[in-house]
Design a protein around this motif. Structure first.
Motif, short mmCIF file in Angstrom:
data_model
loop_
_atom_site.label_atom_id
_atom_site.label_comp_id
_atom_site.label_asym_id
_atom_site.label_seq_id
_atom_site.Cartn_x
_atom_site.Cartn_y
_atom_site.Cartn_z
N THR A 250 0.84 -1.19 0.00
CA THR A 250 0.00 0.00 0.00
C THR A 250 0.88 1.25 0.00
OG1 THR A 250 -0.16 0.03 2.42
CG2 THR A 250 -1.87 -1.16 1.22
N GLY A 251 0.29 2.36 -0.37
CA GLY A 251 1.05 3.60 -0.45
C GLY A 251 0.21 4.80 -0.07
N ALA A 252 0.88 5.92 0.17
CA ALA A 252 0.22 7.17 0.53
C ALA A 252 1.09 8.33 0.09
CB ALA A 252 -0.04 7.24 2.04
N ILE A 253 0.50 9.52 0.05
CA ILE A 253 1.20 10.75 -0.32
C ILE A 253 1.13 11.71 0.85
CG2 ILE A 253 1.25 12.73 -1.88
CD1 ILE A 253 0.07 11.02 -4.04
N SER A 278 10.09 20.27 1.57
CA SER A 278 9.63 18.90 1.83
C SER A 278 9.31 18.69 3.31
CB SER A 278 10.70 17.91 1.38
OG SER A 278 10.41 16.61 1.84
N ASN A 279 8.38 17.77 3.59
CA ASN A 279 8.10 17.36 4.97
C ASN A 279 8.72 16.00 5.26
OD1 ASN A 279 6.43 15.74 3.44
ND2 ASN A 279 4.67 15.89 4.82
N PHE A 280 9.67 15.59 4.43
CA PHE A 280 10.29 14.27 4.53
C PHE A 280 10.80 13.98 5.93
CE2 PHE A 280 13.76 11.20 3.89
CZ PHE A 280 13.17 10.26 3.06
N GLU A 281 11.47 14.94 6.54
CA GLU A 281 12.07 14.73 7.86
C GLU A 281 11.01 14.64 8.95
OE1 GLU A 281 15.10 14.00 7.87
OE2 GLU A 281 15.58 14.68 5.85
N GLU A 282 9.85 15.26 8.73
CA GLU A 282 8.83 15.29 9.76
C GLU A 282 7.98 14.02 9.81
OE1 GLU A 282 9.40 18.20 7.77
OE2 GLU A 282 10.70 18.62 9.49
N VAL A 283 7.97 13.25 8.72
CA VAL A 283 7.20 12.00 8.71
C VAL A 283 7.97 10.95 9.48
CG1 VAL A 283 6.19 10.19 7.27
CG2 VAL A 283 6.15 12.57 6.49
N ASP A 284 7.37 10.42 10.55
CA ASP A 284 8.08 9.45 11.39
C ASP A 284 7.10 8.43 11.96
OD1 ASP A 284 6.75 10.76 13.50
OD2 ASP A 284 8.51 11.97 14.01
N ALA A 285 7.58 7.60 12.85
CA ALA A 285 6.76 6.52 13.41
C ALA A 285 5.57 7.05 14.20
CB ALA A 285 7.62 5.63 14.30
N ASN A 286 5.65 8.28 14.68
CA ASN A 286 4.56 8.84 15.47
C ASN A 286 3.38 9.28 14.63
OD1 ASN A 286 5.96 8.60 17.99
ND2 ASN A 286 7.18 10.41 17.44
N VAL A 288 3.06 8.31 10.95
CA VAL A 288 2.89 7.62 9.67
C VAL A 288 1.51 6.99 9.56
CG1 VAL A 288 3.90 5.43 10.49
CG2 VAL A 288 3.96 6.01 8.05
N ALA A 289 0.95 6.52 10.66
CA ALA A 289 -0.37 5.88 10.62
C ALA A 289 -1.50 6.88 10.38
CB ALA A 289 -0.62 5.12 11.92
N ASP A 290 -1.20 8.17 10.48
CA ASP A 290 -2.22 9.19 10.24
C ASP A 290 -2.51 9.37 8.75
OD1 ASP A 290 -2.23 9.61 12.96
OD2 ASP A 290 -0.84 11.33 12.87
N HIS A 291 -1.67 8.81 7.90
CA HIS A 291 -1.85 8.98 6.46
C HIS A 291 -2.82 7.94 5.91
CE1 HIS A 291 1.99 11.00 7.33
NE2 HIS A 291 1.68 11.78 6.30
N GLU A 292 -3.48 8.30 4.83
CA GLU A 292 -4.48 7.43 4.21
C GLU A 292 -3.80 6.52 3.18
OE1 GLU A 292 -8.71 7.73 1.72
OE2 GLU A 292 -7.83 9.53 2.66
N PHE A 293 -3.56 5.27 3.55
CA PHE A 293 -2.90 4.32 2.66
C PHE A 293 -3.91 3.67 1.73
CE2 PHE A 293 0.39 4.95 5.72
CZ PHE A 293 1.58 4.64 5.07
N THR A 294 -3.46 3.34 0.52
CA THR A 294 -4.33 2.76 -0.49
C THR A 294 -3.58 1.70 -1.29
OG1 THR A 294 -5.64 3.24 -2.49
CG2 THR A 294 -3.71 4.61 -2.10
N LEU A 325 4.83 7.42 0.80
CA LEU A 325 4.93 6.40 1.83
C LEU A 325 4.56 5.06 1.24
CD1 LEU A 325 3.16 8.38 4.68
CD2 LEU A 325 5.60 8.25 4.21
N VAL A 326 5.32 4.03 1.59
CA VAL A 326 5.06 2.68 1.11
C VAL A 326 5.07 1.73 2.29
CG1 VAL A 326 5.87 0.78 -0.35
CG2 VAL A 326 6.07 3.15 -1.15
N ASN A 327 4.02 0.91 2.39
CA ASN A 327 3.95 -0.12 3.42
C ASN A 327 4.08 -1.46 2.71
OD1 ASN A 327 3.50 -1.46 5.85
ND2 ASN A 327 1.28 -1.49 5.57
#
Length: 358
Positions: A250-253, A278-286, A288-294, A325-327
């Motif tokens: 799955t992935g997200a933006i 970019s917000n690359f550095e701000e995306v973390d384990a705290n 990542v689950a807030d994003h909508e994966f598809t 993001l890729v899961n």
């Protein structure tokens, strides 16, 4: 085919990766820090002659020639046509396999796999093609853009274990009947070589690949004025990134500017953003689950770059401000962002960095 692992520290990136002409590619350079990241350059080439499968967990890439197959079959009954070299399917007028000839291929509407990578919208699965009915296959183009001609074919079985197809030249020469034994993932077949080819690695998360996209109006909207390939149904190749739907990836933006749409005007705001936005550095384990994966195949797709005006210049803006993001199927989360589309002044070399989110 090759398998490579490239692990770098950002401060030690090979300088040649960013040596391409800045006027011909919006190359971006990541921050210089001590965080371990992986860098992948997918060598599609400037002719878009390769596709590159990426296993993020193993840090490996598998590069294969696009021209190595025309049709692919999986255990769920999906039939893919090779959109990376403009392979397409058509309904001929004739309903008898033997009656189809070289004139049968003219004036038809040719159908392509959807550029989104949606497995329910392949040319076969999304357009009412049926077993035991003859069709025409446009074999697409080779690496030099030369048309490879046509075959007529019938698929008589497409079960979970095998696919059976008969095909021949339009004049009836070189008739073959082939049984394709299915395994996990897709099994890839070439009518040109009459071979089953090793294309897809056992484990992969995303593939960087050419896809066929339509420019101009669909021919069916133009009635008798339609001239396929001339004033309608004009098809071109573009680079895209498709996630492994069969592998349950799955992935997200994620972006600080989610409302900005890709645009070809260099003066528009989205084309003025850089890697610093970019917000690359701000995306973390705290978070990542807030994003909508598809599971949407093209969740990354072509969202990471866009050609700029004038299109004839071949200048692309790489949207390094977007974080993807890729899961993977093991449950690992990765974040990635694209850095460049060119190498040594040549387009067709997408480069991205990615990092495991711990």
């Amino acid at each position: 085919m090759k398998s490579l692992k490239q692990t770098f520290f950002i401060g030690m990136l090979v300088s040649s990766m960013f040596s391409c002409n800045q006027e011909n590619d919006n190359t971006t350079t990541p921050e210089d820090d001590d965080v371990e990241r992986d860098i992948v350059t997918a060598e599609l080439t400037n002719q878009l002659s390769n596709q590159v499968f990426v296993d993020l967990n193993a840090g490996t890439t598998t590069t294969v020639e696009v021209n190595a197959w025309e049709l692919a079959f999986d255990q769920d009954g999906v039939i893919k046509s090779n959109t990376g070299k403009k392979v397409a399917l058509a309904f001929p007028v004739e309903s008898d396999f033997e009656a189809i000839n070289e004139e049968s291929a003219t004036g038809l509407q040719y159908l392509y796999d959807d550029e989104t990578g949606d497995l329910s919208s392949t040319a076969w699965n999304g357009n009412d093609f049926e077993l035991n009915t003859p069709y025409i296959l446009d074999l697409g183009i080779n690496g030099l853009g030369k048309a490879l001609g046509f075959k007529k074919f019938i698929i008589s079985e497409n079960s979970s274990s095998q696919a059976v197809l008969k095909y021949a030249d339009l004049n009836g020469d070189n008739e073959q009947t082939v049984t394709v034994e299915k395994t996990a993932g897709f099994v890839y077949f070439s009518m040109i070589d009459n071979t089953i080819n090793d294309i897809e690695p056992a484990n992969w998360d995303l593939v960087v690949t050419p896809v066929t996209v339509r420019t101009g109006a669909p021919c069916f909207t133009m009635g008798d004025a339609a001239i396929p390939g001339v004033n309608c149904d004009i098809m071109r190749l573009s680079a895209s990134v498709i996630i492994n739907q069969n592998g349950n990836v799955t992935g997200a933006i994620s972006s600080n500017y989610p409302d900005l749409e890709p645009n070809d005007d260099p003066a528009e705001q989205i084309n003025l953003l850089t890697i610093e936005d970019s917000n690359f550095e701000e995306v973390d384990a705290n978070n990542v689950a807030d994003h909508e994966f598809t599971t949407q195949g093209d969740v990354i797709g072509k969202e990471w770059f866009h050609i700029q005006k004038p299109h004839s210049s071949g200048v692309y803006k790489v949207y390094s401000h977007i974080t993807f993001l890729v899961n993977d199927e093991e449950g690992n989360h990765y974040k990635l962002r694209f850095l460049t589309y060119s190498k040594d002044g040549q387009n067709g070399y997408p480069t991205f960095e990615y990092q495991l989110i711990k």
